[in-house]
Enzyme design. Structure first.
Site, PDB file in Angstrom:
ATOM      1  N   CYS A 256     -92.063   7.767   9.615  1.00 16.59           N
ATOM      2  CA  CYS A 256     -92.545   9.127   9.863  1.00 16.59           C
ATOM      3  C   CYS A 256     -93.959   8.999  10.446  1.00 16.59           C
ATOM      4  CB  CYS A 256     -92.512   9.978   8.596  1.00 16.59           C
ATOM      5  SG  CYS A 256     -93.671   9.455   7.307  1.00 16.59           S
ATOM      6  N   LYS A 257     -94.797   9.993  10.232  1.00 17.04           N
ATOM      7  CA  LYS A 257     -96.149   9.929  10.800  1.00 17.04           C
ATOM      8  C   LYS A 257     -97.025   8.921  10.044  1.00 17.04           C
ATOM      9  CE  LYS A 257    -100.262  12.635  11.967  1.00 17.04           C
ATOM     10  NZ  LYS A 257    -100.908  13.974  11.959  1.00 17.04           N
TER      11      LYS A 257
END
Length: 298
Positions: A256-257
């Site tokens: 993810c981020k």
């Protein structure tokens, strides 16, 4: 997570027992960690969550039948001490536990249930009929647990038990028959430098399952080659048939981020039977900062 401490006084009926468990446990629950989970049905009872230290559950797994015949270790009908095996436990090991609970002074019923199990009766059915723990509605399933989440006596018995072995113990709540149905190691982190190195290998890129759980607008800003997009906000659309999209037997790498959302999904994948799941530590943000500065950050 929550740590449960406290004592429980004797009461006379299963309904009052369940109510008293919750009341007593609520007096001594201390919050130590808050976890945000993907949307999921909470299938633990109030007592089960308290008994297990207030864990937040993963998506409910399918019913796991008790293996038959069940192996028991050293049962003696009238002895009320725990039967332990000699297997060890790594600190991060998690076990899938099922149990049934009777009142501490109900030794005749406890002996009868031991005999029923020795005769091959199913733990699911016995827990649903006889257990005074509200987990009886889930056939005694307590779900995945790790060290530090249960009362000490139950934890010692469970983590020393061999797979599919039924053992017993006494706790402040009463007399337990418990069975460990499965075990697993926790989700592993992979550093972005190691991931980058692996991605240079065509065999790895062909075999590994790379998934990005960020949202489409984030993917438009920055992405890595080879990653399939499974947006967390669209969890309900792809989760029900995840095993048709990904192979549970192959390695899965989740990104993810910055690593938080991916860890949630990685844990959920593991709960669905995926055997080798890696969380990309620091996410694409760390990849941009440590490996490839040409990737935009946001």
């Amino acid at each position: 997570m929550f740590r449960v401490t406290g004592t429980l006084s004797a009461v006379s009926s299963p309904a009052v027992v369940a109510a008293s468990y919750s009341a007593v446990l609520r007096l001594s629950v201390t919050s130590t960690l808050a976890i945000v989970s993907p949307p999921n049905p909470r299938w633990f009872s109030t007592f089960s969550r308290s008994f297990l230290g207030g864990r937040i559950s993963s998506l409910r797994p399918p019913r796991v039948p008790s293996p038959c015949p069940i192996r028991l270790s050293g049962f003696s009908a009238l002895k009320m001490r725990a039967s332990f095996s000699s297997s060890g436990s790594s600190p991060g090991r998690e076990i899938l536990v099922q149990h049934l609970l009777v009142k501490g002074d109900d030794t005749e019923l406890f002996a009868e249930l031991q005999k029923k199990i020795l005769d091959g009766e199913d733990m699911n059915d016995l827990a649903a009929e006889y257990s005074i723990c509200p987990s009886k509605k889930d056939n005694g399933m307590l779900g995945w647990v790790k060290l530090g989440q249960m009362v000490p006596e139950f934890e010692e018995a469970a983590f020393k038990a061999e797979l599919n072995q039924v053992v017993r113990c006494r706790t402040q709540f009463g007399l337990h028959l418990l069975q460990v149905l499965s075990e697993r190691e926790p989700v592993k982190d992979i550093q972005v430098e190691e991931l980058h190195s692996k991605m240079q290998d065509p065999v790895f890129m062909d075999e590994a399952q790379l998934i990005d759980v960020r949202e489409p607008d984030e993917i438009a800003i920055a992405s890595l080659p080879g990653f399939k997009v499974f947006p967390l906000r669209q969890f309900g659309t792809w989760a029900p048939d995840i095993t048709s999209k990904l192979n549970p037997e192959k390695d899965v790498f989740v990104m993810c981020k910055v690593g938080g959302r991916s860890m949630q999904v990685a844990n959920w994948l593991q709960s669905q039977g995926f055997k080798s799941v890696y969380n990309v530590a620091g996410g694409i943000q760390a990849y941009a900062l440590k490996v490839d500065p040409s990737i935009p950050t946001y």
